[in-house]
Write a protein that holds these residues in place. Structure first.
Motif, PDB file in Angstrom:
ATOM      1  N   GLU A 167      -6.019 -29.791  -3.247  1.00 43.30           N
ATOM      2  CA  GLU A 167      -5.812 -28.654  -4.143  1.00 43.30           C
ATOM      3  C   GLU A 167      -4.417 -28.064  -3.960  1.00 43.30           C
ATOM      4  OE1 GLU A 167      -8.142 -24.534  -5.445  1.00 43.30           O
ATOM      5  OE2 GLU A 167      -8.833 -25.731  -3.748  1.00 43.30           O
ATOM      6  N   LEU A 171      -1.306 -28.109  -6.869  1.00 42.62           N
ATOM      7  CA  LEU A 171      -0.528 -26.961  -7.344  1.00 42.62           C
ATOM      8  C   LEU A 171       0.969 -27.143  -7.090  1.00 42.62           C
ATOM      9  CD1 LEU A 171      -2.842 -24.056  -6.112  1.00 42.62           C
ATOM     10  CD2 LEU A 171      -2.474 -24.791  -8.471  1.00 42.62           C
ATOM     11  N   ALA A 249      -6.825 -27.278 -10.851  1.00 44.95           N
ATOM     12  CA  ALA A 249      -5.495 -26.966 -10.333  1.00 44.95           C
ATOM     13  C   ALA A 249      -4.480 -27.979 -10.822  1.00 44.95           C
ATOM     14  CB  ALA A 249      -5.523 -26.943  -8.807  1.00 44.95           C
ATOM     15  N   SER A 253      -1.370 -26.924 -13.102  1.00 45.42           N
ATOM     16  CA  SER A 253      -0.008 -27.190 -12.630  1.00 45.42           C
ATOM     17  C   SER A 253       0.741 -28.086 -13.612  1.00 45.42           C
ATOM     18  CB  SER A 253      -0.065 -27.851 -11.253  1.00 45.42           C
ATOM     19  OG  SER A 253       1.232 -28.054 -10.736  1.00 45.42           O
TER      20      SER A 253
END
Length: 332
Positions: A167, A171, A249, A253
């Motif tokens: 995760e 990001l 995520a 992103s």
């Protein structure tokens, strides 16, 4: 064969199944531990000598099977899978373990051969005071099931740490490999959940049957096991949602990076649009254009262009257009 002799527990290697006949005549309780399924005929012979009904033979010899826990009369059968990681949390290894409990006899059959299976249980038997007897076989059964469940929580914790890293990486620097690893972890969680789901339901049914072969300690152990299985199942569900968080995520992103690219292109287009307009005007081939005959017309035009670009860039900077939205989380 683990002979529960009142004088002391003995671990006896057996080269042939026929060697069990002499021990069966003594009437002492025993635990027969079969490692590997390379000789199914010898295993069937051993099961027949120990009085295991033929209907239970497929439960111990056929692979793969779903997790199950059943009781028929004075026979308790358990089929589970020993789960482990091969190299990292993305590679899950499973081998089947079948167990049958009868009066005075406990049998375990492992799909994959191992040097010292259930070594802590054997050590417990050898150090138990007073020496174990037939009444301890039900305790031994639930300890065996516990030993198969115990590694799952550290495995899930390791997978949770890997998902946290994924995760964070999603990001910071999203890539297709991250989604592939998250999918592999999700598949492993699905497999663990598939092993726990039948056990969760069948344990409750099993306890309601009041199996007479189980003593008070054995029943208490299986009741405690229901809480362990429920905790493991809930942890699997939580980690499955964390897999979704990794995907979300990654999508967020990637969207931020795309927005940053579009914003950069918009800034470039906005600054160069008026400059292109001026260049287009003075690039026209009209005869009467006073600025074309002016000595300082060229530097004045460049100065105007630079002024326009500076004013526009300053205005966009004050509006926050030059902030990089994709670098909000820096690598530690």
């Amino acid at each position: 064969m683990i002979d529960l002799d009142p004088a002391g527990v003995q671990v006896i290697p057996l080269a042939r199944a026929s060697a069990l006949r002499e021990h069966c005549q003594s009437g002492r309780p025993l635990w027969l531990r079969i490692s590997g399924l390379a000789q199914p005929h010898a295993i069937r012979e051993a099961l027949t000598i120990l009085g295991v009904p033929e209907v239970f033979h497929p439960l111990l010899l056929d692979v793969p099977q779903v997790t199950r826990m059943d009781s028929f009369g004075d026979v308790v059968t358990v089929v589970m899978h020993r789960l482990s990681f091969s190299r990292d949390p993305t590679v899950l290894v499973s081998d089947q373990v079948g167990m049958v409990l009868l009066p005075h006899v406990l049998i375990s059959v492992e799909e994959s051969p191992s040097a010292q299976p259930f070594a802590p249980l054997i050590q417990w038997l050898q150090t138990k005071t007073p020496p174990p007897g037939a009444e301890d076989l039900d305790d031994l059964l639930h300890y065996m099931v516990d030993s198969l469940l115990d590694p799952l929580l550290p495995m899930l914790e390791q997978m949770a740490n890997r998902l946290d890293d994924l995760e964070e990486a999603a990001l910071r620097d999203p890539s297709p490999k991250l989604l592939s690893r998250a999918f592999q972890l999700r598949s492993n969680l699905r497999e663990i959940r598939r092993q726990l789901w039948p056990l969760r339901n069948q344990l409750m049914v099993f306890l309601r049957q009041n199996q007479p072969i189980l003593g008070p300690e054995g029943l208490k152990g299986f009741r405690d096991m229901t809480q362990t299985v429920a905790h493991l199942f809930d942890t699997c569900e939580m980690l499955r949602h964390q897999c979704d968080s990794v995907t979300e995520a990654h999508v967020a992103s990637t969207g931020n990076r795309m927005n940053q690219i579009m914003k950069t292109l918009t800034i470039v287009s906005t600054i160069f649009a008026p400059l292109t307009f001026l260049a287009g005007i003075y690039g026209m081939n009209f005869e009467f254009m006073p600025e074309l005959q002016w000595t300082y017309g060229y530097p004045a035009c460049l100065l105007v262009m630079a002024l326009i670009a500076t004013v526009q860039a300053s205005w966009l900077w004050r509006r926050g257009w030059f902030v990089d939205w994709t670098s909000t989380r820096q690598k530690r």
